[in-house]
Every structure is written in structure tokens, then in C-alpha cells.
Design a protein around this motif. Structure first.
Motif, PDB file in Angstrom:
ATOM      1  N   LEU A  19      93.210  78.806  23.863  1.00 25.14           N
ATOM      2  CA  LEU A  19      91.978  79.380  23.672  1.00 25.14           C
ATOM      3  C   LEU A  19      91.438  79.603  24.994  1.00 25.14           C
ATOM      4  O   LEU A  19      90.481  78.722  25.626  1.00 25.14           O
ATOM      5  CB  LEU A  19      90.976  78.182  22.940  1.00 25.14           C
ATOM      6  CG  LEU A  19      91.143  78.162  21.453  1.00 25.14           C
ATOM      7  CD1 LEU A  19      90.337  76.911  20.914  1.00 25.14           C
ATOM      8  CD2 LEU A  19      90.994  79.262  20.826  1.00 25.14           C
ATOM      9  N   PRO A  20      91.691  80.780  25.513  1.00 23.00           N
ATOM     10  CA  PRO A  20      91.158  81.260  26.955  1.00 23.00           C
ATOM     11  C   PRO A  20      89.534  81.154  26.895  1.00 23.00           C
ATOM     12  O   PRO A  20      88.992  81.588  26.009  1.00 23.00           O
ATOM     13  CB  PRO A  20      91.589  82.384  27.215  1.00 23.00           C
ATOM     14  CG  PRO A  20      92.984  82.660  26.376  1.00 23.00           C
ATOM     15  CD  PRO A  20      92.591  81.462  25.108  1.00 23.00           C
ATOM     16  N   GLY A  21      89.167  80.376  27.990  1.00 19.03           N
ATOM     17  CA  GLY A  21      87.558  80.086  27.866  1.00 19.03           C
ATOM     18  C   GLY A  21      86.876  79.047  27.373  1.00 19.03           C
ATOM     19  O   GLY A  21      85.996  78.615  27.624  1.00 19.03           O
ATOM     20  N   THR A  22      88.024  78.096  27.098  1.00 16.35           N
ATOM     21  CA  THR A  22      87.625  76.577  26.614  1.00 16.35           C
ATOM     22  C   THR A  22      87.048  75.834  27.618  1.00 16.35           C
ATOM     23  O   THR A  22      87.404  75.997  28.755  1.00 16.35           O
ATOM     24  CB  THR A  22      88.507  75.900  25.817  1.00 16.35           C
ATOM     25  OG1 THR A  22      88.044  74.970  25.278  1.00 16.35           O
ATOM     26  CG2 THR A  22      89.801  75.750  26.379  1.00 16.35           C
ATOM     27  N   ARG A  23      86.067  74.924  27.523  1.00 18.11           N
ATOM     28  CA  ARG A  23      85.660  74.163  28.693  1.00 18.11           C
ATOM     29  C   ARG A  23      86.231  72.803  28.664  1.00 18.11           C
ATOM     30  O   ARG A  23      86.431  72.312  29.643  1.00 18.11           O
ATOM     31  CB  ARG A  23      84.183  73.631  28.219  1.00 18.11           C
ATOM     32  CG  ARG A  23      83.373  74.908  28.277  1.00 18.11           C
ATOM     33  CD  ARG A  23      81.650  74.055  28.219  1.00 18.11           C
ATOM     34  NE  ARG A  23      80.643  75.173  27.904  1.00 18.11           N
ATOM     35  CZ  ARG A  23      79.773  75.326  27.000  1.00 18.11           C
ATOM     36  NH1 ARG A  23      79.755  74.038  26.293  1.00 18.11           N
ATOM     37  NH2 ARG A  23      78.990  76.096  26.781  1.00 18.11           N
ATOM     38  N   MET A  24      87.530  72.594  27.645  1.00 20.36           N
ATOM     39  CA  MET A  24      88.345  71.742  27.949  1.00 20.36           C
ATOM     40  C   MET A  24      89.155  71.662  29.337  1.00 20.36           C
ATOM     41  O   MET A  24      89.825  72.639  29.397  1.00 20.36           O
ATOM     42  CB  MET A  24      89.404  71.581  26.860  1.00 20.36           C
ATOM     43  CG  MET A  24      90.453  70.601  26.805  1.00 20.36           C
ATOM     44  SD  MET A  24      89.982  69.013  25.937  1.00 20.36           S
ATOM     45  CE  MET A  24      91.479  68.230  25.659  1.00 20.36           C
ATOM     46  N   LEU A  53      96.632  70.910  23.083  1.00 16.66           N
ATOM     47  CA  LEU A  53      96.791  70.093  24.165  1.00 16.66           C
ATOM     48  C   LEU A  53      98.093  70.285  24.998  1.00 16.66           C
ATOM     49  O   LEU A  53      98.195  69.876  26.304  1.00 16.66           O
ATOM     50  CB  LEU A  53      97.393  68.625  23.301  1.00 16.66           C
ATOM     51  CG  LEU A  53      96.015  67.968  22.775  1.00 16.66           C
ATOM     52  CD1 LEU A  53      96.601  66.870  22.055  1.00 16.66           C
ATOM     53  CD2 LEU A  53      95.074  67.683  23.460  1.00 16.66           C
ATOM     54  N   ALA A  54      98.901  71.285  24.572  1.00 15.34           N
ATOM     55  CA  ALA A  54      99.961  71.904  25.582  1.00 15.34           C
ATOM     56  C   ALA A  54      99.422  72.681  26.568  1.00 15.34           C
ATOM     57  O   ALA A  54     100.029  72.785  27.698  1.00 15.34           O
ATOM     58  CB  ALA A  54     100.980  72.663  24.903  1.00 15.34           C
ATOM     59  N   GLY A  55      98.455  73.258  26.397  1.00 17.60           N
ATOM     60  CA  GLY A  55      97.527  74.125  27.291  1.00 17.60           C
ATOM     61  C   GLY A  55      96.307  74.669  26.816  1.00 17.60           C
ATOM     62  O   GLY A  55      96.404  75.814  26.404  1.00 17.60           O
ATOM     63  N   PRO A  56      95.247  73.867  26.867  1.00 14.37           N
ATOM     64  CA  PRO A  56      94.098  74.580  26.154  1.00 14.37           C
ATOM     65  C   PRO A  56      93.617  75.867  26.604  1.00 14.37           C
ATOM     66  O   PRO A  56      93.158  76.646  25.688  1.00 14.37           O
ATOM     67  CB  PRO A  56      93.008  73.575  26.637  1.00 14.37           C
ATOM     68  CG  PRO A  56      93.752  72.245  26.867  1.00 14.37           C
ATOM     69  CD  PRO A  56      95.059  72.500  27.607  1.00 14.37           C
ATOM     70  N   ARG A  79      98.115  69.083  12.910  1.00 15.68           N
ATOM     71  CA  ARG A  79      99.319  68.837  14.138  1.00 15.68           C
ATOM     72  C   ARG A  79      99.551  70.007  14.954  1.00 15.68           C
ATOM     73  O   ARG A  79      99.586  69.989  16.197  1.00 15.68           O
ATOM     74  CB  ARG A  79     100.429  68.430  13.333  1.00 15.68           C
ATOM     75  CG  ARG A  79      99.968  67.107  12.509  1.00 15.68           C
ATOM     76  CD  ARG A  79     101.302  66.327  12.160  1.00 15.68           C
ATOM     77  NE  ARG A  79     102.185  66.063  13.389  1.00 15.68           N
ATOM     78  CZ  ARG A  79     102.122  65.020  13.836  1.00 15.68           C
ATOM     79  NH1 ARG A  79     101.385  64.024  13.651  1.00 15.68           N
ATOM     80  NH2 ARG A  79     102.724  64.649  15.073  1.00 15.68           N
ATOM     81  N   LYS A  80      99.865  71.209  14.283  1.00 12.87           N
ATOM     82  CA  LYS A  80     100.137  72.626  15.070  1.00 12.87           C
ATOM     83  C   LYS A  80      99.234  72.969  15.947  1.00 12.87           C
ATOM     84  O   LYS A  80      99.653  73.134  16.943  1.00 12.87           O
ATOM     85  CB  LYS A  80     100.537  73.547  13.943  1.00 12.87           C
ATOM     86  CG  LYS A  80     101.126  74.765  14.713  1.00 12.87           C
ATOM     87  CD  LYS A  80     101.382  75.872  13.502  1.00 12.87           C
ATOM     88  CE  LYS A  80     101.697  77.199  14.327  1.00 12.87           C
ATOM     89  NZ  LYS A  80     102.004  78.229  13.374  1.00 12.87           N
ATOM     90  N   ASN A  81      97.872  73.081  15.595  1.00 14.70           N
ATOM     91  CA  ASN A  81      97.155  73.700  16.434  1.00 14.70           C
ATOM     92  C   ASN A  81      96.749  72.696  17.610  1.00 14.70           C
ATOM     93  O   ASN A  81      96.384  73.081  18.674  1.00 14.70           O
ATOM     94  CB  ASN A  81      95.622  73.985  15.532  1.00 14.70           C
ATOM     95  CG  ASN A  81      95.909  75.219  14.672  1.00 14.70           C
ATOM     96  OD1 ASN A  81      96.855  75.889  14.878  1.00 14.70           O
ATOM     97  ND2 ASN A  81      95.123  75.231  13.802  1.00 14.70           N
ATOM     98  N   LEU A  82      96.550  71.522  17.006  1.00 12.25           N
ATOM     99  CA  LEU A  82      96.388  70.324  18.017  1.00 12.25           C
ATOM    100  C   LEU A  82      97.116  70.266  19.216  1.00 12.25           C
ATOM    101  O   LEU A  82      97.161  70.170  20.524  1.00 12.25           O
ATOM    102  CB  LEU A  82      95.988  69.321  17.323  1.00 12.25           C
ATOM    103  CG  LEU A  82      95.458  68.028  18.276  1.00 12.25           C
ATOM    104  CD1 LEU A  82      94.001  68.423  19.029  1.00 12.25           C
ATOM    105  CD2 LEU A  82      95.115  66.675  17.525  1.00 12.25           C
ATOM    106  N   ASP A  83      98.769  70.417  18.576  1.00  9.81           N
ATOM    107  CA  ASP A  83      99.840  70.250  19.825  1.00  9.81           C
ATOM    108  C   ASP A  83      99.776  71.561  20.688  1.00  9.81           C
ATOM    109  O   ASP A  83      99.711  71.458  21.797  1.00  9.81           O
ATOM    110  CB  ASP A  83     101.060  70.372  19.090  1.00  9.81           C
ATOM    111  CG  ASP A  83     102.399  70.239  19.929  1.00  9.81           C
ATOM    112  OD1 ASP A  83     102.304  69.427  20.691  1.00  9.81           O
ATOM    113  OD2 ASP A  83     103.358  71.040  19.906  1.00  9.81           O
ATOM    114  N   ALA A  84      99.470  72.581  20.044  1.00  7.11           N
ATOM    115  CA  ALA A  84      99.512  73.849  20.875  1.00  7.11           C
ATOM    116  C   ALA A  84      98.339  73.766  21.963  1.00  7.11           C
ATOM    117  O   ALA A  84      98.394  74.254  23.119  1.00  7.11           O
ATOM    118  CB  ALA A  84      99.196  75.321  20.201  1.00  7.11           C
TER     119      ALA A  84
END
Length: 130
Positions: free
Chosen positions: A102-107, A95-98, A88-93
Motif C-alpha cells: 500500500l504505497p503511501g501507508t504510514r506503517m 508485513l512483507a513490505g507495507p 492471512r494473505k493480505n496481512l502477509d503481503a
């Protein structure tokens, strides 16, 4: 005109049934809101079907899964190398700003508001529940 007498047990039973069913209605409403949010924000790129990838990986079995770990999806290097599992914590962070998380993500997502994130996370987590 006849008078009806209701036993205190019957009334207590009806009150108890109402109290027990009310949370189920709330849960159903929350699930529906999460599904609507998922369809509005995520379904264009993600599936919840196992092994069915679109522009993004399938989100089936997401909770507890290490980031970038599906063998049959081409993740960005930053996701493949990320040392995190989806909770929950990681997914929330994320989705708040990919890009912030994680700078460099393709999301491709500018970030979701807190309420929408919570609904989507609740929905995805409910799919993982036995």
C-alpha cells in the motif's frame, strides 16, 4: 522378583494420550514463538487491547476487519481508502513490505521475513479464535 504385566489397553491408552498431547505442545510452542515475534516487532507501535492505540491502531479483532476502519484512529488516507479486509494473505503481503503493498501507508516497517510473518499472523489469528 514380581513381574508386572501391562494390558494392551493400558499401553494403547498411553500411546494415544501421547499422540493427542504432542500437537498441543507444538501449538503452545508456536503460540509462544508468535508472541515473542509480536513483542519484538510490533508491540512498540501496536496493542492487542481493544481501543488502545499507540503509534499504530489496536490489532484487537484485526482478522476480517476492513482496513482503515477503526473510528478512533487516524489512518493514512491510503489505508482509509483501501478496499481490503485483513486476512492471512493480505496481512502477509503487508508485513512483507507495507510500502510495496500500500504505497503511501504510514506503517514504518522495512518488511519481515516469511517465518516471522507467519508466527505473528498465527499469533494474531489465535487471539481472534473463540
Amino acid at each position: 522378583m514380581p513381574r508386572y504385566r501391562y494390558s494392551s489397553h493400558l499401553i494403547a491408552g498411553l500411546v494415544l494420550a501421547t499422540l493427542l498431547l504432542a500437537p498441543l505442545t507444538v501449538l503452545a510452542d508456536e503460540f509462544a514463538e508468535g508472541e515473542r515475534s509480536f513483542r519484538a516487532q510490533c508491540v512498540g507501535c501496536h496493542s492487542i487491547d481493544p481501543g488502545r492505540h499507540l503509534a499504530g491502531p489496536s490489532l484487537h479483532g484485526l482478522f476480517g476487519r476492513p482496513a482503515g476502519s477503526l473510528e478512533d484512529f487516524d489512518y493514512s488516507p491510503v489505508l482509509e481508502q483501501a478496499d481490503l479486509s485483513w486476512n492471512r494473505k493480505n496481512l502477509d503481503a503487508f508485513l512483507a513490505g507495507p510500502q510495496d503493498f500500500l504505497p503511501g501507508t504510514r506503517m514504518v516497517l522495512w518488511g519481515l521475513d516469511e517465518r516471522t510473518r507467519r508466527h505473528i499472523i498465527d499469533y494474531l489469528e489465535s487471539l481472534a479464535a473463540p
